[in-house]
Scaffold this active site. Structure first.
Site, short mmCIF file in Angstrom:
data_model
loop_
_atom_site.label_atom_id
_atom_site.label_comp_id
_atom_site.label_asym_id
_atom_site.label_seq_id
_atom_site.Cartn_x
_atom_site.Cartn_y
_atom_site.Cartn_z
N CYS A 12 8.79 2.28 -6.49
CA CYS A 12 7.89 1.07 -6.71
C CYS A 12 6.37 1.67 -7.14
CB CYS A 12 7.80 0.45 -5.20
SG CYS A 12 7.35 1.59 -4.22
N HIS A 38 11.95 10.04 0.32
CA HIS A 38 13.45 10.54 0.75
C HIS A 38 14.32 10.78 -0.52
CE1 HIS A 38 12.27 9.10 4.64
NE2 HIS A 38 11.99 7.88 4.18
N CYS A 93 -0.10 3.81 0.27
CA CYS A 93 0.15 2.52 -0.43
C CYS A 93 -1.08 1.35 -0.10
CB CYS A 93 1.37 2.15 -0.29
SG CYS A 93 1.46 0.52 -1.21
N HIS A 121 10.43 4.49 12.41
CA HIS A 121 9.94 4.51 10.93
C HIS A 121 8.61 5.07 10.79
CE1 HIS A 121 8.81 3.86 6.61
NE2 HIS A 121 10.19 3.92 6.34
N GLU A 123 6.16 4.63 8.79
CA GLU A 123 5.15 3.50 8.43
C GLU A 123 4.79 2.84 9.52
OE1 GLU A 123 6.00 0.77 5.03
OE2 GLU A 123 5.23 -0.89 6.46
N THR A 160 6.46 -2.91 5.57
CA THR A 160 6.41 -3.53 4.49
C THR A 160 7.98 -3.68 3.82
OG1 THR A 160 6.13 -1.41 3.58
CG2 THR A 160 4.16 -2.60 3.68
N SER A 217 14.71 3.56 4.38
CA SER A 217 14.84 2.18 5.21
C SER A 217 15.23 1.08 4.14
CB SER A 217 13.78 1.96 6.35
OG SER A 217 12.88 1.28 5.75
N ASN A 218 14.27 1.14 3.04
CA ASN A 218 14.25 -0.07 2.32
C ASN A 218 15.48 -0.04 1.42
OD1 ASN A 218 13.59 0.64 -0.82
ND2 ASN A 218 12.68 2.37 0.25
N SER A 260 12.69 4.78 -3.51
CA SER A 260 12.32 6.16 -3.72
C SER A 260 13.43 6.91 -4.44
CB SER A 260 12.20 6.91 -2.22
OG SER A 260 13.47 6.43 -1.51
S1 SF4 Z 1 4.55 -0.87 0.44
FE1 SF4 Z 1 5.80 0.55 0.45
S2 SF4 Z 1 7.49 -0.35 -0.88
FE2 SF4 Z 1 5.71 -1.58 -1.24
S3 SF4 Z 1 4.81 -0.86 -3.27
FE3 SF4 Z 1 3.90 0.29 -1.52
S4 SF4 Z 1 5.00 1.99 -1.08
FE4 SF4 Z 1 6.40 0.58 -2.47
#
Ligand code: SF4
Length: 320
Positions: A12, A38, A93, A121, A123, A160, A217-218, A260
């Site tokens: 992403c 990851h 991000c 996690h 985040e 997210t 996790s995503n 990732s």
């Molecule tokens: S929040 Fe996470 S998944 Fe969404 S764009 Fe940012 S890094 Fe990528």
């Protein structure tokens, strides 16, 4: 076999930016605080360039460069790096930064913060650090028992990469609990698009392949989504884990990948799946050769015949 690859598969923009930042850094002592993504190959490549991973901030020194990955970190961790004299290279991000701001502001306004996400996690741990680690963290409907039924003001945010459907169910339940509630759907649009595409794609195919790190996790959530919408879903880290026996009977195979997963890994998986098509093509040639052998016909000079040219050598043309 038809191979359908999700347009949203792979890095992403947040991950892409973080990786670019890390690869563009120069200096003596540079570290990423936790693995940048990851993915072992990317982490190893950074290591080759002298950028190591540190898991805690205990031994950092003045002028060290500390790269903050896209997951972000807590407020106290920023303060700790600043106090040490080290330099922060912030690759958090922007979507995650936005959550930090909401959480800090609403916490200061007296709201109880609820984070819908996985408490383990990084985040989520980072987000919790913007309300002094006081958030209630909910990952499943069953976790709602952590919330007091007469809770006053609550502010809900999401990890997210959280599963949209689960988010709607959990936030709909939470409305019943609080006297006043603020709901911020902070699932990022990249995740949203990736998950929606995975739903649509997995409905169309016989087997869905999800490529991603086991710790991602995503990617795991993509696998859950695909399993819900497809007869069979397979979760692999790279092409080496793909067992062609498992997919050889499928007419249509879908492929998606977590945020990732590098492009070269996706390509390697596509190429491996595509070898099944090559096997099918070869079989077709063998079958046709049998037809030619059995249907061989003597022709005389000047005779005109009709047919489809399937093979040409220096002195022969094969028709069917
Ligand atoms: S929040 Fe996470 S998944 Fe969404 S764009 Fe940012 S890094 Fe990528």
């Amino acid at each position: 076999m038809e191979i359908l690859v999700a347009k949203t598969a792979g890095f992403c923009f947040g991950v892409k930016k973080a990786i670019e930042k890390a690869f563009n850094e120069n200096g003596e002592r540079i570290f990423t605080y936790g693995p940048i993504i990851h993915n072992k190959q990317v982490v190893d490549e950074l290591k080759n360039r002298g950028i190591d991973v540190i898991e805690n901030l205990d031994n950092i020194q003045p002028n060290d460069k500390i790269i903050i990955r896209s997951h972000g970190i807590s407020k106290s961790e920023y303060e700790k790096i600043e106090q040490s004299g080290a330099i922060i290279v912030d690759a958090t991000c922007p979507y995650v930064k936005h959550i930090h701001k909401i959480v800090e502001q609403k916490y200061n306004d007296g709201y109880k913060i609820v984070i819908v996400g996985d408490e383990n996690h990084p985040e989520v741990k980072g987000i919790n650090g913007w309300c002094k680690n006081t958030a209630i963290i909910i990952n499943d409907i069953e976790d709602l028992n952590k919330v007091d039924k007469n809770i006053g003001k609550i502010c809900i945010v999401a990890q997210t990469t959280f599963n949209q459907n689960k988010w709607y169910k959990i936030s709909a339940e939470l409305i019943k609990y609080a006297k006043e509630i603020l709901i911020y759907n902070t699932i990022c649009s990249a995740t949203d698009e990736r998950q929606n595409e995975a739903i649509e794609l997995s409905k169309k195919v016989d087997i869905m392949i999800v490529i991603g790190g086991k710790n991602s996790s995503n990617s795991r959530k993509l696998y859950e989504i695909c399993s819900d919408n497809c007869k069979k879903a397979i979760f692999i880290e790279d092409e080496n884990e793909l067992d062609l026996e498992e997919i050889k009977s499928a007419q249509r195979v879908g492929i998606t990948a977590g945020a990732s997963t590098p492009e070269y890994t996706i390509k390697a998986v596509i190429d491996k799946v595509d070898t099944l098509n090559k096997v099918v093509e070869n079989k077709y040639e063998i079958n046709n050769k049998e037809e030619i052998d059995y249907g061989f016909k003597n022709l005389s000079v000047g005779e005109i015949v009709e047919g489809k040219v399937i093979h040409i050598t220096n002195d022969e043309v094969f028709l069917i």
